[in-house]
Design a protein around this motif. Sequence first.
Motif, PDB file in Angstrom:
ATOM      1  N   GLY A   1       2.655 -11.796  -8.039  1.00 44.91           N
ATOM      2  CA  GLY A   1       2.088 -12.065  -6.718  1.00 44.91           C
ATOM      3  C   GLY A   1       2.626 -11.175  -5.613  1.00 44.91           C
TER       4      GLY A   1
ATOM      5  N   LYS B   1       1.028  -5.908  -6.273  1.00 42.77           N
ATOM      6  CA  LYS B   1       0.894  -4.648  -7.016  1.00 42.77           C
ATOM      7  C   LYS B   1      -0.580  -4.349  -7.350  1.00 42.77           C
ATOM      8  CE  LYS B   1       3.559  -6.207 -10.331  1.00 42.77           C
ATOM      9  NZ  LYS B   1       3.845  -7.572  -9.836  1.00 42.77           N
TER      10      LYS B   1
ATOM     11  N   THR C   1      -3.277  -5.629  -6.152  1.00 41.21           N
ATOM     12  CA  THR C   1      -4.095  -5.460  -4.947  1.00 41.21           C
ATOM     13  C   THR C   1      -3.925  -4.048  -4.392  1.00 41.21           C
ATOM     14  OG1 THR C   1      -3.743  -7.811  -4.494  1.00 41.21           O
ATOM     15  CG2 THR C   1      -4.576  -6.477  -2.685  1.00 41.21           C
TER      16      THR C   1
HETATM   17  P1  ATP Z   1       1.146 -10.080 -10.891  1.00 41.24           P
HETATM   18  O1  ATP Z   1       2.403  -9.374 -11.283  1.00 41.24           O
HETATM   19  O2  ATP Z   1       1.232 -11.571 -11.052  1.00 41.24           O
HETATM   20  O3  ATP Z   1      -0.100  -9.481 -11.457  1.00 41.24           O
HETATM   21  P2  ATP Z   1       0.707  -8.714  -8.343  1.00 41.24           P
HETATM   22  O4  ATP Z   1       1.953  -8.141  -7.791  1.00 41.24           O
HETATM   23  O5  ATP Z   1      -0.236  -7.785  -9.025  1.00 41.24           O
HETATM   24  O6  ATP Z   1       1.054  -9.949  -9.263  1.00 41.24           O
HETATM   25  P3  ATP Z   1      -1.539  -9.404  -6.705  1.00 41.24           P
HETATM   26  O7  ATP Z   1      -2.431  -9.771  -7.840  1.00 41.24           O
HETATM   27  O8  ATP Z   1      -1.787  -8.131  -6.003  1.00 41.24           O
HETATM   28  O9  ATP Z   1      -0.011  -9.451  -7.130  1.00 41.24           O
HETATM   29  O10 ATP Z   1      -1.601 -10.605  -5.663  1.00 41.24           O
HETATM   30  C1  ATP Z   1      -0.913 -10.595  -4.416  1.00 41.24           C
HETATM   31  C2  ATP Z   1      -1.272 -11.849  -3.645  1.00 41.24           C
HETATM   32  O11 ATP Z   1      -2.624 -11.782  -3.216  1.00 41.24           O
HETATM   33  C3  ATP Z   1      -1.145 -13.134  -4.424  1.00 41.24           C
HETATM   34  O12 ATP Z   1      -0.688 -14.139  -3.542  1.00 41.24           O
HETATM   35  C4  ATP Z   1      -2.552 -13.413  -4.862  1.00 41.24           C
HETATM   36  O13 ATP Z   1      -2.766 -14.774  -5.090  1.00 41.24           O
HETATM   37  C5  ATP Z   1      -3.336 -12.899  -3.680  1.00 41.24           C
HETATM   38  N1  ATP Z   1      -4.682 -12.430  -4.057  1.00 41.24           N
HETATM   39  C6  ATP Z   1      -4.953 -11.370  -4.856  1.00 41.24           C
HETATM   40  N2  ATP Z   1      -6.278 -11.210  -5.003  1.00 41.24           N
HETATM   41  C7  ATP Z   1      -6.870 -12.203  -4.263  1.00 41.24           C
HETATM   42  C8  ATP Z   1      -8.228 -12.587  -4.013  1.00 41.24           C
HETATM   43  N3  ATP Z   1      -9.254 -11.900  -4.531  1.00 41.24           N
HETATM   44  N4  ATP Z   1      -8.418 -13.642  -3.193  1.00 41.24           N
HETATM   45  C9  ATP Z   1      -7.397 -14.336  -2.653  1.00 41.24           C
HETATM   46  N5  ATP Z   1      -6.095 -14.025  -2.859  1.00 41.24           N
HETATM   47  C10 ATP Z   1      -5.833 -12.979  -3.657  1.00 41.24           C
END
Ligand code: ATP
Length: 331
Positions: A48, A51, A53
């Motif tokens: 979360g 990354k 995103t």
């Molecule tokens: P992981 O290692 O679990 O894959 P990450 O570092 O890739 O995590 P992201 O998937 O980029 O993290 O998510 C970052 C934050 O944005 C999280 O709180 C997630 O719930 C939120 N988020 C991501 N995509 C969306 C979306 N489409 N709508 C609402 N919230 C989102």
Amino acid sequence: MPAASSVEEAPPVRARGLVKRYKEVLAVDHIDLNVRAGDVYGFLGPNGAGKTTTLRMALGLITPSEGSVELFGRDPLREGARALDGVAGFVEAPRFYPYMSARKNLELLAALDGDDARSRIPEVLEIVELTPRAKHRVGGFSHGMRQRLGIAAALLRRPRLLMLDEPATGLDPAGMRDMRLLIRRLADEGITVLLSSHQLPEVQELCDRVAIVDSGRVVYEGALADLRRQGGAGYRLRTTDDGRALEIMSARRGISHAQAGEHGLGFQADEADVGSLSLALAHAGVGILALTPELATLEDLFFRLTETAEHEAPPPPAAAAGEEAQLVQAR
Ligand code: ATP
């Protein structure tokens, strides 16, 4: 900073002030990234952290709320497919038609990209060591094989920059080793690699530069070696009574970050304090079995940098995959 004079000189990835808001969720909070040509660049962070995103924004798959990102000097939002020239990779996980063979899946992707991509199919299958399985249905592939096929698909267009979202997640130790060797080989051939991960030992072995993100913000960006040096001199200690030794260490000034780990006790201290600690242990009847200096591991540093944040649980798979997994082909 002056603009790069040509696209060739521009860095593979340059992000400035990237922000992504989803209603009240600030997924990415003013992130700057600088991926240089030749880097194997690790993009690290807890679940979360933002990354995926960020990678989605870098690939032009979603629009930043603020800020900009350029790939080799080109903004995917403004220039669309042209900005992805020389760029390939996958976000979330590569997806294929399960009832078709590996080769057929690659043929479908190559059809979008012309004869050169098609002629590369045998070569990319060979690179990812899937030639013997080329005619088999992808539905019967293991997770590691699909990940490798994802890289094969990305390689069809001879990318100069490969962006991989958690390429080793879910792989067994042998699969991880194969993935590491594959990425290292590609890097040795001159491909810049940006990979997101929370597999810290893997990243430590593979990456030369890292960005560590936490709660949407970069808490460190730079050379992994510098980060480990900044981590200060660390020591690993094994004694006849680690519990008592930890009590003694915790009570002493000059000894910091004392903690029990899998391979004994870890701590940080200046040499002089290590000397006096060894005397104090002996005085308390605790025998030293081994005392070895070591650089802080990436894992130690990662937790030091991110331990203050409140971590959220990983999103459920359905939510995480709310937007279709993307396989991004160079254009
Ligand atoms: P992981 O290692 O679990 O894959 P990450 O570092 O890739 O995590 P992201 O998937 O980029 O993290 O998510 C970052 C934050 O944005 C999280 O709180 C997630 O719930 C939120 N988020 C991501 N995509 C969306 C979306 N489409 N709508 C609402 N919230 C989102």
